[in-house]
Design an enzyme around this catalytic site. Structure first.
Site, PDB file in Angstrom:
ATOM      1  N   ALA A  31     -26.622  -3.751  26.056  1.00 32.30           N
ATOM      2  CA  ALA A  31     -27.313  -3.748  24.750  1.00 32.30           C
ATOM      3  C   ALA A  31     -27.434  -2.367  24.130  1.00 32.30           C
ATOM      4  CB  ALA A  31     -28.688  -4.405  24.840  1.00 32.30           C
ATOM      5  N   GLY A  33     -24.795  -1.129  22.460  1.00 34.00           N
ATOM      6  CA  GLY A  33     -23.778  -1.093  21.401  1.00 34.00           C
ATOM      7  C   GLY A  33     -22.413  -0.599  21.858  1.00 34.00           C
ATOM      8  N   LYS A  34     -22.123  -0.686  23.168  1.00 34.87           N
ATOM      9  CA  LYS A  34     -20.818  -0.207  23.646  1.00 34.87           C
ATOM     10  C   LYS A  34     -19.666  -0.996  23.023  1.00 34.87           C
ATOM     11  CE  LYS A  34     -21.656  -1.002  27.962  1.00 34.87           C
ATOM     12  NZ  LYS A  34     -23.003  -1.582  27.764  1.00 34.87           N
ATOM     13  N   ARG A  61     -15.319 -11.455  33.038  1.00 32.56           N
ATOM     14  CA  ARG A  61     -16.309 -12.166  33.858  1.00 32.56           C
ATOM     15  C   ARG A  61     -16.480 -13.600  33.367  1.00 32.56           C
ATOM     16  NH1 ARG A  61     -21.328 -12.722  32.319  1.00 32.56           N
ATOM     17  NH2 ARG A  61     -21.438 -10.797  31.113  1.00 32.56           N
ATOM     18  N   THR A 112     -19.939  -1.226  31.653  1.00 33.16           N
ATOM     19  CA  THR A 112     -21.108  -0.334  31.704  1.00 33.16           C
ATOM     20  C   THR A 112     -20.738   1.010  32.337  1.00 33.16           C
ATOM     21  OG1 THR A 112     -21.728  -1.393  33.756  1.00 33.16           O
ATOM     22  CG2 THR A 112     -22.887  -2.118  31.782  1.00 33.16           C
ATOM     23  N   ARG A 234     -10.062  -3.175  -8.499  1.00 29.61           N
ATOM     24  CA  ARG A 234      -9.104  -2.356  -9.243  1.00 29.61           C
ATOM     25  C   ARG A 234      -9.738  -2.041 -10.599  1.00 29.61           C
ATOM     26  NH1 ARG A 234      -3.627  -5.699  -9.097  1.00 29.61           N
ATOM     27  NH2 ARG A 234      -2.827  -3.925 -10.286  1.00 29.61           N
ATOM     28  N   HIS A 235      -9.231  -1.039 -11.261  1.00 26.72           N
ATOM     29  CA  HIS A 235      -9.635  -0.710 -12.627  1.00 26.72           C
ATOM     30  C   HIS A 235      -9.359  -1.917 -13.535  1.00 26.72           C
ATOM     31  CE1 HIS A 235      -5.323  -0.575 -13.203  1.00 26.72           C
ATOM     32  NE2 HIS A 235      -5.283   0.102 -12.050  1.00 26.72           N
ATOM     33  N   ASN A 241      -0.259  -1.957 -16.880  1.00 24.65           N
ATOM     34  CA  ASN A 241      -0.305  -3.295 -16.269  1.00 24.65           C
ATOM     35  C   ASN A 241       0.252  -4.343 -17.233  1.00 24.65           C
ATOM     36  OD1 ASN A 241      -3.523  -2.519 -14.872  1.00 24.65           O
ATOM     37  ND2 ASN A 241      -1.594  -2.616 -13.763  1.00 24.65           N
ATOM     38  N   ARG A 286      -7.836   5.372 -15.875  1.00 24.57           N
ATOM     39  CA  ARG A 286      -8.174   3.946 -15.918  1.00 24.57           C
ATOM     40  C   ARG A 286      -9.331   3.571 -14.978  1.00 24.57           C
ATOM     41  NH1 ARG A 286      -3.215   4.987 -13.620  1.00 24.57           N
ATOM     42  NH2 ARG A 286      -2.389   3.795 -11.849  1.00 24.57           N
ATOM     43  N   GLU A 306      -3.685   6.224  -6.997  1.00 24.24           N
ATOM     44  CA  GLU A 306      -2.727   5.193  -6.587  1.00 24.24           C
ATOM     45  C   GLU A 306      -1.559   5.794  -5.815  1.00 24.24           C
ATOM     46  OE1 GLU A 306      -2.200   2.617  -5.450  1.00 24.24           O
ATOM     47  OE2 GLU A 306      -1.598   1.035  -6.846  1.00 24.24           O
ATOM     48  N   TYR A 317       9.250  -2.843 -12.229  1.00 24.26           N
ATOM     49  CA  TYR A 317       9.953  -3.249 -11.003  1.00 24.26           C
ATOM     50  C   TYR A 317      11.407  -3.637 -11.320  1.00 24.26           C
ATOM     51  CZ  TYR A 317       5.501  -3.286  -8.466  1.00 24.26           C
ATOM     52  OH  TYR A 317       4.315  -2.923  -7.872  1.00 24.26           O
ATOM     53  N   TYR A 346       2.990   3.499   2.093  1.00 26.72           N
ATOM     54  CA  TYR A 346       1.654   2.990   2.439  1.00 26.72           C
ATOM     55  C   TYR A 346       1.092   3.763   3.626  1.00 26.72           C
ATOM     56  CZ  TYR A 346       1.197  -0.947  -0.739  1.00 26.72           C
ATOM     57  OH  TYR A 346       1.012  -1.716  -1.858  1.00 26.72           O
ATOM     58  N   HIS A 372      -7.162   1.403  -7.021  1.00 27.64           N
ATOM     59  CA  HIS A 372      -5.858   0.853  -7.403  1.00 27.64           C
ATOM     60  C   HIS A 372      -5.347  -0.105  -6.323  1.00 27.64           C
ATOM     61  CE1 HIS A 372      -5.682   4.134 -10.394  1.00 27.64           C
ATOM     62  NE2 HIS A 372      -6.353   4.781  -9.449  1.00 27.64           N
ATOM     63  N   GLN A 373      -4.310  -0.828  -6.709  1.00 27.97           N
ATOM     64  CA  GLN A 373      -3.811  -1.899  -5.837  1.00 27.97           C
ATOM     65  C   GLN A 373      -3.461  -1.428  -4.413  1.00 27.97           C
ATOM     66  OE1 GLN A 373      -1.355  -5.764  -6.636  1.00 27.97           O
ATOM     67  NE2 GLN A 373      -0.066  -4.000  -7.130  1.00 27.97           N
TER      68      GLN A 373
HETATM   69  O1  F6P Z   1       1.298  -2.213 -10.623  1.00 24.21           O
HETATM   70  C1  F6P Z   1       0.107  -1.606 -10.382  1.00 24.21           C
HETATM   71  C2  F6P Z   1       0.206  -0.659  -9.202  1.00 24.21           C
HETATM   72  O2  F6P Z   1      -1.060  -0.124  -8.994  1.00 24.21           O
HETATM   73  C3  F6P Z   1       1.248   0.479  -9.351  1.00 24.21           C
HETATM   74  O3  F6P Z   1       0.781   1.613 -10.014  1.00 24.21           O
HETATM   75  C4  F6P Z   1       1.637   0.730  -7.927  1.00 24.21           C
HETATM   76  O4  F6P Z   1       2.862   1.419  -7.791  1.00 24.21           O
HETATM   77  C5  F6P Z   1       1.670  -0.675  -7.404  1.00 24.21           C
HETATM   78  O5  F6P Z   1       0.622  -1.376  -8.025  1.00 24.21           O
HETATM   79  C6  F6P Z   1       1.513  -0.772  -5.903  1.00 24.21           C
HETATM   80  O6  F6P Z   1       1.824  -2.074  -5.490  1.00 24.21           O
HETATM   81  P1  F6P Z   1       3.178  -2.353  -4.694  1.00 24.21           P
HETATM   82  O7  F6P Z   1       3.100  -1.517  -3.473  1.00 24.21           O
HETATM   83  O8  F6P Z   1       3.111  -3.832  -4.431  1.00 24.21           O
HETATM   84  O9  F6P Z   1       4.343  -1.970  -5.542  1.00 24.21           O
END
Ligand code: F6P
Length: 429
Positions: A31, A33-34, A61, A112, A234-235, A241, A286, A306, A317, A346, A372-373
């Site tokens: 108890a 918090g380990k 156990r 423990t 997100r904004h 967008n 934004r 972002e 895209y 990422y 942002h996304q």
């Molecule tokens: O389209 C909005 C946004 O925030 C872009 O500025 C950014 O490049 C993208 O989303 C990130 O999403 P994904 O990794 O799916 O391209």
């Protein structure tokens, strides 16, 4: 028109760059918090790209001899019980070492480990494999913390299923007393350890060297479970967008302005009374504009900007797919690790978000993160303990507040779609 830009995909497996195989061995009375600390550390390190797994002896156990063992099973005078517990701990330790041999990076040995003799044994076995051991002790005599822990986690555990809560609490306190009678705190100056006293009132670092153990200190000094909402959004819709363009520093569209008003209303309605809401934004217009109806002075973080789309910044895209097919193909093949030429992946975004996460963990008041996304996908993955490689496909729609409330072992999630409803041309898959 096809532009000649080659893809940049890092060849290493996430975490490999800094691979520093390590054993973290928990220490502490029941108890304290380990398990909570172990799981938090595992979530944090896994998110940073270091494959981490917790080996919890209590689960061994329960699996091997059943959940309901009365307190006296744990008594130091019960030789048979002590032997069973020792064997179970060694089985868990062996499994952890096998997992590390097979490529795991950080093994957390959650038991423990309350005597010097046991800790020497753990060190000895790890040393044979050439593995450094860092002990993490949670030392706490604050009865309110212990009682809260017993109430919130122990009485809900399979050990006490179907048992009267008062009888269960009595039994558990007796179990603690048995461990107390043989407990030895960490004090060996030659051992590597982090000792957390009374939930961070004091933290002692002894012989903490190296990149990975040192990274844990900022996380461990302020762990708490104050119930407070974390709102991620997100904004509001931006001009980019609307046209499906990525990156840039556009202003809000009229629909985005409208969202900013609804968001302010949402915060006003949902913020717990008497608590100030911390509002965090990126440095991009934004997000700051989305915050203006709530505060004129949000905390702006560069780290919340972002993902940097590098040479693709400002494109749609479709343009990327047609004009830079190799970029498109390489990113589609491994969206998590693909780094835009002169931009980021990422994986890069996660590394730069580290200070934001540490600060988010420290916050005791509600926090609204307007970002942002890609950035919010990375933060969400941390809070919800999702494998980092899944980040790029987590759904974070426009005009939606994701409410995450930290609980003992995770977060509760609720989503609120706010008006106006907009189509997101740049949602990315
Ligand atoms: O389209 C909005 C946004 O925030 C872009 O500025 C950014 O490049 C993208 O989303 C990130 O999403 P994904 O990794 O799916 O391209």
């Amino acid at each position: 028109m096809e532009r000649a830009v080659s893809g940049v995909r890092s060849k290493r497996v996430p975490g490999e760059r800094d691979k520093a195989t390590t054993v973290l061995s928990m220490v502490g009375l029941p108890a304290r918090g380990k398990t909570y600390i172990g799981r938090r550390v595992a979530r944090y390190l896994s998110w940073l790209g270091h494959p981490t797994r917790v080996f919890n002896v209590g689960s061994y156990r329960r699996r091997q001899i059943g959940a309901s063992q009365p307190a006296d099973f744990f008594a130091p005078t019960n030789k048979e019980g002590r032997q069973v517990l020792h064997d179970l701990a060694m089985t868990a330790l062996d499994d952890m070492l096998a997992w590390l041999r097979e490529g795991g990076e950080v093994g957390i040995f959650d038991a423990t480990n309350s005597t010097k003799e046991r800790r020497r044994l753990v060190e000895e076995r790890c040393r044979k494999e050439g593995l450094p051991v860092v002990f993490i002790e949670s030392f706490c005599n604050d009865s309110s913390v212990i009682e809260a822990n017993v109430r919130d986690t122990k009485l809900k555990s399979p050990d006490y299923v179907d048992m009267d809560p008062d009888a269960a609490a009595q039994d558990f306190l007796r179990r603690i007393a048995h461990y107390e009678s043989m407990y030895e705190t960490l004090d060996d100056p030659n051992q590597s350890y982090i000792k957390i006293i009374d939930v961070g009132r004091q933290v002692i670092l002894n012989r903490i060297h190296g990149y990975l153990p040192a990274r844990l200190a900022p996380l461990l000094i302020d762990l708490h479970v104050s119930p407070r909402p974390i709102w991620l959004t997100r904004h509001g819709q931006s001009d980019y967008n609307r046209h499906g363009r990525i990156g840039g520093d556009p202003e809000l569209s009229p629909a985005g302005e409208e969202y900013a008003k609804h968001l302010a209303e949402f915060v006003r309605k949902n913020a717990p009374r008497d608590q100030e809401v911390a509002v965090w934004t990126s440095t991009l217009r934004r997000t700051i504009s989305t915050a203006t109806k709530i505060t004129r002075s949000p905390r702006t973080w560069r780290a919340l900007d972002e993902i940097d789309a590098g040479v693709c910044d400002g494109m749609t895209y479709d343009q990327v797919r047609i004009e830079m097919p190799d970029v498109w193909a390489a990113r589609s093949a491994d969206k998590f690790r693909y780094r835009y030429p002169r931009g980021e992946s990422y994986e890069d975004v996660i590394q730069r978000l580290d200070p934001v996460i540490i600060q988010l963990e420290r916050q005791r008041s509600p926090t609204l993160v307007i970002a942002h996304q890609a950035v919010l996908r990375a933060i969400y993955a941390y809070l919800m303990d999702r494998p980092p490689s899944e980040c790029p496909s987590i759904s974070v729609p426009l005009h939606t507040v994701i409410q995450l409330t930290p609980t003992a072992y995770g977060c509760e999630e609720k989503r609120f779609a706010l008006p106006p409803n907009v189509e997101d041309q740049g949602a990315g898959g």
